[in-house]
Design an enzyme around this catalytic site. Sequence first.
Site, PDB file in Angstrom:
ATOM      1  N   HIS A  92       0.814  -1.218   0.000  1.00 44.63           N
ATOM      2  CA  HIS A  92       0.000   0.000   0.000  1.00 44.63           C
ATOM      3  C   HIS A  92       0.851   1.274   0.000  1.00 44.63           C
ATOM      4  CE1 HIS A  92       0.327  -0.241   4.537  1.00 44.63           C
ATOM      5  NE2 HIS A  92       0.424   1.085   4.384  1.00 44.63           N
ATOM      6  N   ASP A 122       0.105  -7.711   1.539  1.00 41.98           N
ATOM      7  CA  ASP A 122       0.471  -6.295   1.614  1.00 41.98           C
ATOM      8  C   ASP A 122       1.985  -6.110   1.649  1.00 41.98           C
ATOM      9  OD1 ASP A 122       0.147  -3.587   1.595  1.00 41.98           O
ATOM     10  OD2 ASP A 122      -0.350  -3.400   3.717  1.00 41.98           O
ATOM     11  N   SER A 199       4.576   2.611   7.866  1.00 41.82           N
ATOM     12  CA  SER A 199       4.245   1.426   7.063  1.00 41.82           C
ATOM     13  C   SER A 199       5.446   0.976   6.240  1.00 41.82           C
ATOM     14  CB  SER A 199       3.085   1.731   6.123  1.00 41.82           C
ATOM     15  OG  SER A 199       1.887   1.909   6.826  1.00 41.82           O
TER      16      SER A 199
END
Length: 452
Positions: A92, A122, A199
């Site tokens: 992402h 992911d 992230s």
Amino acid sequence: MNLKKYIVIIMSVVSIYAAPTTQNFSNAFIEVAKIGNPSVVSIVSKKVVDNNYHNFFSPFGDQFPHNDSRNSAMGSGVIINKDEGFIITNNHVIDNSDNITVILFNKREIDAIIVATDPLSDLAVLKVSKGELSEAKIGNSDRLQVGEWVVAIGSPFGLHLNHTVTAGIVSATGRSSVVSRNNFEDFIQHDAAINPGNSGGALFNLDGELVGINTAIATDGFSRANAGVGFAIPINMVLRVMEDLISNGKVNRGWLGVQIQDVDESMARALKLDERYGAIISHVIKNSPAEEGGIQSQDVIIEVDGSKVIDSANLKNLISGGHPKDKTKIIVVRNGEKTSLVITLGTRPDERDLSLDYKLDEFDLLGLKVENIKSSDLRKKYYDGVKIINLERGSSAYNNINISDIIIEIGQNKIKNINDYESELDNYKSGDTIMLRILRNENPLYVAFEIK
């Protein structure tokens, strides 16, 4: 002073001097930061968006201005292989990016390309040019224990806060259904502060070993900021996915071919289970590895290759962590008795094929299941017909027909309803060629194919 009292005094003195000091405790985190920081990078991904104000009815035509804007996303990554320039991050972070810049600990900026991505976990692998890179020391996430100290490093809220170091403990392991029930999730839950921008960043143990890739946070629903609940993908899962992405460009996961569910208290009593662990088989797909290996509905899988199965999500991860053609030892409870089976895993189909495999519908000669169209199926009420609601993988129609297509003619005969459809289909057999007129997105077209 008697001997017993003398020994007690000596032991007390030893305990005082053996206790860790505040400085010793701090040094552990200082060393992790020194070891880990050079392997963590900041990632800026950019995508050009065409702000085209021109539309078909504009009197200005092509003279109306086109303005491009560049949207940026910020994240983190970890250098896994310095010799090849491989960096791991979250999918992402770089999804739909046109340009990716990696910023090293020494502030050097280099361009990166996407090697491959895996949205279901992911994860994404990037590649940069070799030279002057520092790679992370890899740990073993299977050894992590609840209560163990961990350190997160990343770039929360932007480049001005890059290489922020935070610490916390492992709150839980094996967390699933955090982001999506459809994803492969086996998260490490921890309370080291992570926020947007973390992230793809690193989670280290106190030996300075990379044990996870930070991916998500849980909030109170009103804020995007940390609320003390963070989630990281275990490094063992990361390495499994990364290996396939680099060598194959995609992840080839193991597959049993079953539908599963958790075992509740009532099921455990009815099935005479000693513990409420495992996953119960609710359906075995025809011609699947599970069927060929002897798995049956109502079997409860309690162990896979020596690993205890906690629940259905855990079983999903254990099987998908294997490779196609792996011979996998599975222990099931059947009729109150343990049975050992060896299953040769298949290759997990893509999402479209998987959804078709899990349908329990019976299919007709063409491999279709249809229903009469409803008034809501067509905005323009020009046609009657039957709507395709399911499609058998590998059938005659599989490469020619889509779910939601509407069949309005077979050959030269109009189809108004299911009775017309079934009556007309009775005139065909395997080996014949059939021509259908269908509506797809309300556009009529013909398709012809040989019936298997």
